[in-house]
Structures are given as C-alpha cells and as structure tokens.
Design an enzyme around this catalytic site. Sequence first.
Site, short mmCIF file in Angstrom:
data_model
loop_
_atom_site.label_atom_id
_atom_site.label_comp_id
_atom_site.label_asym_id
_atom_site.label_seq_id
_atom_site.Cartn_x
_atom_site.Cartn_y
_atom_site.Cartn_z
N CYS A 4 0.81 -1.23 0.00
CA CYS A 4 0.00 0.00 0.00
C CYS A 4 0.84 1.28 0.00
O CYS A 4 0.32 2.37 -0.24
CB CYS A 4 -0.95 0.00 1.19
SG CYS A 4 -2.03 -1.44 1.19
N ASN A 30 -10.34 -0.13 0.04
CA ASN A 30 -8.88 -0.01 0.12
C ASN A 30 -8.32 -0.61 -1.18
O ASN A 30 -8.46 -1.81 -1.42
CB ASN A 30 -8.39 -0.79 1.35
CG ASN A 30 -6.88 -0.80 1.51
OD1 ASN A 30 -6.16 -0.51 0.57
ND2 ASN A 30 -6.42 -1.15 2.70
N HIS A 51 -3.15 6.97 2.64
CA HIS A 51 -3.59 5.67 2.13
C HIS A 51 -4.98 5.38 2.70
O HIS A 51 -5.21 5.54 3.91
CB HIS A 51 -2.59 4.60 2.54
CG HIS A 51 -3.11 3.22 2.31
ND1 HIS A 51 -3.69 2.85 1.13
CD2 HIS A 51 -3.18 2.14 3.14
CE1 HIS A 51 -4.08 1.59 1.23
NE2 HIS A 51 -3.79 1.14 2.44
O1 UT7 Z 1 -3.80 -1.44 3.65
C1 UT7 Z 1 -2.74 -1.83 4.50
C2 UT7 Z 1 -2.99 -1.37 5.88
N1 UT7 Z 1 -4.23 -1.91 6.34
C3 UT7 Z 1 -4.71 -1.53 7.48
O2 UT7 Z 1 -4.14 -0.71 8.11
C4 UT7 Z 1 -5.98 -2.20 7.98
C5 UT7 Z 1 -5.99 -2.17 9.48
N2 UT7 Z 1 -7.06 -2.92 10.11
C6 UT7 Z 1 -8.39 -2.71 9.96
O3 UT7 Z 1 -8.82 -1.94 9.14
C7 UT7 Z 1 -9.31 -3.40 10.93
O4 UT7 Z 1 -8.58 -4.03 11.94
C8 UT7 Z 1 -10.27 -4.43 10.26
C9 UT7 Z 1 -11.29 -3.73 9.42
C10 UT7 Z 1 -9.48 -5.44 9.45
C11 UT7 Z 1 -11.04 -5.20 11.34
O5 UT7 Z 1 -11.77 -4.29 12.15
P1 UT7 Z 1 -11.66 -4.33 13.73
O6 UT7 Z 1 -12.56 -3.32 14.24
O7 UT7 Z 1 -10.21 -4.25 14.11
O8 UT7 Z 1 -12.24 -5.76 14.05
P2 UT7 Z 1 -11.60 -6.92 14.93
O9 UT7 Z 1 -10.64 -7.71 14.11
O10 UT7 Z 1 -11.17 -6.38 16.26
O11 UT7 Z 1 -12.88 -7.80 15.21
C12 UT7 Z 1 -13.95 -7.33 16.05
C13 UT7 Z 1 -15.10 -8.29 15.92
C14 UT7 Z 1 -14.70 -9.76 16.03
O12 UT7 Z 1 -15.75 -10.45 16.69
P3 UT7 Z 1 -15.66 -10.79 18.28
O13 UT7 Z 1 -14.43 -11.62 18.43
O14 UT7 Z 1 -15.55 -9.46 18.96
O15 UT7 Z 1 -16.94 -11.51 18.54
C15 UT7 Z 1 -14.62 -10.21 14.60
O16 UT7 Z 1 -14.85 -11.60 14.46
O17 UT7 Z 1 -15.69 -8.15 14.61
C16 UT7 Z 1 -15.73 -9.42 13.96
N3 UT7 Z 1 -15.54 -9.20 12.54
C17 UT7 Z 1 -16.56 -9.04 11.70
N4 UT7 Z 1 -17.89 -9.01 11.90
C18 UT7 Z 1 -18.68 -8.80 10.85
C19 UT7 Z 1 -14.39 -9.12 11.84
N5 UT7 Z 1 -14.64 -8.88 10.54
C20 UT7 Z 1 -15.99 -8.84 10.43
C21 UT7 Z 1 -16.86 -8.61 9.36
N6 UT7 Z 1 -18.19 -8.59 9.60
N7 UT7 Z 1 -16.44 -8.40 8.10
#
Ligand code: UT7
Length: 333
Positions: free
Chosen positions: A112, A284, A254
Amino acid sequence: MSRAAVLAGIGSCLPPRAVSNAELAPALDSSDAWIRSRTGVRRRHVADPGTATSDLAVGAGARALKSSGEPQADAVLVATTTPDHPCPATAPAVASRLGLGGVAAYDVSAVCTGFVYALATAAGLIAARAADRVLVIGAETFTSILDPTDRSTAVIFGDGAGAVVLRAGEPDEPGALGPFDLGSDGEGQDLITVPAGGSRQRLSGVPATAAEHCFRMAGKEVFWRAVRRMARSGRTVLDRAGWSPADVDRLVSHQANARIIQHLADDLGIPRDRSVSDIAEVGNTAAASIPLALDRAHADGVLRAGDRVLLTAFGGGLTWGSTVLTWPRLERA
Ligand code: UT7
C-alpha cells in the site's frame, strides 16, 4: 540547480462493476452496518476475471498522459501488489500498450506504500537526469488475491488504478514534490503477506494450498501501527518542508480504513475535515489508493490549485512513506 519532479497530469480507471456491502455480507456472516461502521466502505469496484492489473493501469495512464497535454514519458513505473505475472514486471507491457515502447519501465513493490515509493523513485530519476517525464501508476486487481471466505479482508479491498505524470521542473513551482520520507520494518513482514508464490514457499516443494496464495492481514495488529507510522512520517516531511500541521489544506493518506484516516488526522493535529477520503466508494485499493483519491478530489473540486497537500501511506513490508506538494493547475482528461 537541482531538478524537481513536478505534477503535470492525473487520471484514473475503475472497473465498471461496483459491489455493495449488501451483496458481500451474507456469505461472510457480516452486515452492511458492520462494514460501514468499522471500515467506512460502502462499495468497491471489482474487476471481472479476464481483466488484469495492466488493463486498469493502461486506462489510468492514458488519462494521466492526456491530462498532461503531451502523450510522452521517458519512464513508466507501476506500483502494484498484484502484477499480471510474477515475471516479467507489468510496467513494460503498460508502456508498450500506451505507445511508449522503448522507455525504461519497471514495477515498484511496497504494497500500500507502493505509490509513494514510486513517486520518490521517479523524482530520483528526474533529479539524476535519467528521465525528463515519468508516468507513475498505482494499479491493483486486489480482489484477485483475496480469500473470499476471510471476512477481515474480503470486505475492505477493491480494484482500480490511478496515475500521474511528473515532469522536470523547479523546486519552488506549484506541483513540485518533496521532501520525502520513506521507511520500513521487516520485523513486521508476517502481518501483511501472501505466503506462497515466491521463493520462500517454493513451487517445487510441498504444494501450497489455495489459501496460502491469498492475501492475509493481521488487521488488529496493523491498525495502530498504520496510524502511528503515517503520523510520524507525515510529521517528518512537514518538518523537512518547514510546514506546520496548520499549513496543510488537504491530507491525502492511504485509504486503509475510515477510522485510521480519522485517527491519523487527530494524531497529526490536522482537522478531520481536511482529510480527503473516497474509501466509501472504492474501498482499500492498496497501491492505487492515493492516486485514485487524488484524481477524485481533483475532479470534485475538493483539491484546488494552491492547496498545500500532505501525502502519506503505510503498508505491507512493513513500509511507510510521505511527501508534500502544492497542488498545481491541472487539466482533467
Ligand atoms: O492497507 C494496508 C494497511 N491496512 C490496514 O491498516 C488495515 C488495518 N485494520 C483494519 O482496518 C481493521 O482491523 C479491520 C477492518 C481489518 C477489522 O476491524 P476491527 O474493528 O479491528 O475488528 P476486529 O478484528 O477487532 O474484530 C472485532 C469483531 C470480532 O468479533 P468478536 O471476536 O468481537 O466476537 C470479529 O470476528 O468483529 C468481527 N468481525 C466481523 N464481523 C462482521 C471481523 N470482521 C468482520 C466482518 N463482519 N467483516
């Protein structure tokens, strides 16, 4: 007198098919509300099978050349994570299809951060008098490497390409790029990766599973690293340029996640409404995200001649990079 790389043209290309959150969500046990609130993405453009990264790169490159008023460049750089093939690079085919055959053409691989790395590389070619005009393209068919069952990545990424033409000019004229800040941290290499397809997991060894050929990201671990690295790198170029955060009219980072973009503005002390974001419309798009955001902001009149702009990116590697410019008067193709 040192020669600067000056922005002279801009263009972009999105595949026509837009896929909404509602279309993606059921198969991933997700929802439009979750995707919008956690990432800011509403839809993303998806290239049909048969459309390769070079096809999007050629579309964006042709528009950038047209906007520059001259269909010429003596080097073509393509920043991409999703080249048409592991070998050869994508840029020579793009140069040839744009009628620029014979010029230097190569890919830049920094995920990225690739577009900002490619801008710095192009500025170096111009400063070294190896080129007078460089076409710099960020292009991805990122959906081609996604695991459709991985809900932490399948809902974020999209396809597209953006391009700029840089010409040799004076450091103090509008559109001149720089200073730059570039960096990397290889200790974080496993946080954003495609495990198979390279020399680490060889074709001749135990066959890789399909999932090992797909993109993986430890999103939670990456989130705050992205905010802090872009903020630190952004501050570094502002210091080098002699600008304060208050001098920045537009922050174009980004487009990783809408929440990252907001936290980044807060960390830098730049009002959130000065951030440019198109993540709702395109998701993204990795190396294509900054030039796509720039082209849309330019077309919408959000970026105007004279605006002082900070560009900053973060991605796999880990890598990061930033630069500044004063937005020039540009035509739109
Ligand atoms: O481009 C290169 C650089 N990229 C980045 O910098 C991306 C950085 N990261 C992110 O954008 C975020 O971490 C994500 C969008 C990937 C994930 O979002 P988050 O708020 O960090 O979610 P999380 O991984 O902490 O998950 C929270 C909850 C989990 O459920 P529990 O364990 O709390 O019950 C996940 O299983 O959300 C759940 N979850 C989802 N639920 C519905 C994760 N993905 C999804 C989804 N739909 N698509």
